[in-house]
Design a protein around this motif. Structure first.
Motif, PDB file in Angstrom:
ATOM      1  N   UNK A 106       0.814  -1.207   0.000  1.00 18.01           N
ATOM      2  CA  UNK A 106       0.000   0.000   0.000  1.00 18.01           C
ATOM      3  C   UNK A 106       0.848   1.257   0.000  1.00 18.01           C
ATOM      4  N   UNK A 107       0.429   2.236  -0.786  1.00 20.68           N
ATOM      5  CA  UNK A 107       1.055   3.557  -0.785  1.00 20.68           C
ATOM      6  C   UNK A 107       0.015   4.552  -0.304  1.00 20.68           C
ATOM      7  N   UNK A 108       0.272   5.175   0.835  1.00 19.03           N
ATOM      8  CA  UNK A 108      -0.654   6.152   1.383  1.00 19.03           C
ATOM      9  C   UNK A 108      -0.345   7.547   0.885  1.00 19.03           C
ATOM     10  N   UNK A 109      -1.384   8.329   0.598  1.00 16.60           N
ATOM     11  CA  UNK A 109      -1.206   9.711   0.170  1.00 16.60           C
ATOM     12  C   UNK A 109      -1.733  10.644   1.261  1.00 16.60           C
ATOM     13  N   UNK A 110      -1.053  11.762   1.442  1.00 16.03           N
ATOM     14  CA  UNK A 110      -1.382  12.644   2.570  1.00 16.03           C
ATOM     15  C   UNK A 110      -2.318  13.787   2.197  1.00 16.03           C
ATOM     16  N   UNK A 111      -2.733  13.872   0.912  1.00 17.79           N
ATOM     17  CA  UNK A 111      -3.598  14.985   0.509  1.00 17.79           C
ATOM     18  C   UNK A 111      -5.080  14.665   0.684  1.00 17.79           C
ATOM     19  N   UNK A 112      -5.419  13.494   1.215  1.00 23.57           N
ATOM     20  CA  UNK A 112      -6.808  13.089   1.336  1.00 23.57           C
ATOM     21  C   UNK A 112      -7.410  13.376   2.691  1.00 23.57           C
ATOM     22  N   UNK A 113      -8.198  12.411   3.208  1.00 22.89           N
ATOM     23  CA  UNK A 113      -9.080  12.677   4.334  1.00 22.89           C
ATOM     24  C   UNK A 113      -8.652  12.075   5.663  1.00 22.89           C
ATOM     25  N   UNK A 114      -7.677  11.178   5.665  1.00 26.55           N
ATOM     26  CA  UNK A 114      -7.147  10.666   6.929  1.00 26.55           C
ATOM     27  C   UNK A 114      -5.746  11.221   7.142  1.00 26.55           C
ATOM     28  N   UNK A 115      -5.380  11.521   8.384  1.00 23.31           N
ATOM     29  CA  UNK A 115      -4.030  12.041   8.642  1.00 23.31           C
ATOM     30  C   UNK A 115      -2.969  10.979   8.378  1.00 23.31           C
TER      31      UNK A 115
END
Length: 222
Positions: free
Chosen positions: A184-193
């Motif tokens: 998984x690659x998480x992105x920080x521009x969305x809705x969860x910190x």
């Protein structure tokens, strides 16, 4: 084993900034039952879940019939808003999709809590119909973080988990990826910190970093 690789995207909070439409539709759903809508952080916290599960988290004390009615009100309000103006793509996403689409043997997919109708409407509005070879939606699967969406995407294309990555902005996306054995690659521009994306293998802050992470993990030049 085939040389194909697969990049699977979440939609809300990852490809498109849909929070305005989500908050508006949720306000309509609560107003329809004479209830006060939750605060913005509480609504964004459930983005990524299928609607019935989202409503169950937001109003656990309501009966099933009333929650089901709220789901239907939400869908109608959301559809009316999106028909007028589609949720905007995040900066850099159109260019990233174009770059990925130009790479031989690299496939693109979607795994979203949206309905089939909602996803189709959004993709059409942005000229993305046909861009994704597999589209997994809430109509056909248990809610995230259950890994059924990802298993189905892999099965459709005859791929192993090691040949794919999952891109998302919520803990549900990253937990789903981990459960499916997909990186998984998480992105920080969305809705969860960022600190909620603990199951992510990598966390990125913009689409340039995302392109680099996809290239590194799948061993492709982007």
């Amino acid at each position: 084993m085939t040389d194909l690789k697969l990049v699977i995207f979440d939609v809300d909070g990852t490809l498109v900034d849909s929070q305005g439409d989500i908050l508006g539709a949720m306000s309509a759903a609560f107003a329809g039952e004479g209830l006060v809508a939750p605060d913005r952080p509480d609504v964004l916290r459930i983005v990524g879940l299928s609607l019935p599960q989202a409503m169950e988290q937001l109003v656990p004390d309501l009966g099933t019939v009333q929650r089901t009615r709220m789901v239907e009100t939400y869908k109608a309000a959301y559809a009316a808003q999106v028909t007028c103006t589609a949720s905007p793509l995040y900066d850099g996403i159109p260019e990233l999709l174009d770059r990925l689409g130009d790479i031989d043997d690299l496939l693109l997919g979607v795994a979203t809590g949206k309905s089939r109708r909602g996803l189709s409407r959004l993709l059409k509005a942005h000229g993305l119909t046909g861009r994704f070879v597999t589209t997994q939606v809430a109509d056909d699967h248990p809610s995230k973080p259950h890994p059924a969406m990802l298993f189905s995407a892999l099965d459709e294309l005859g791929l192993d988990a090691a040949q794919a990555v999952m891109i998302g902005d919520t803990s549900y996306d990253m937990d789903m990826a981990e459960a499916a054995g997909i990186r998984g690659i998480g992105v920080t521009w969305g809705y969860h910190p960022a600190d909620a994306l603990g199951a992510a293998v990598r966390v990125v802050n913009d689409t340039q970093e995302l392109a680099g992470a996809i290239g590194d993990m799948l061993e492709v030049t982007i």
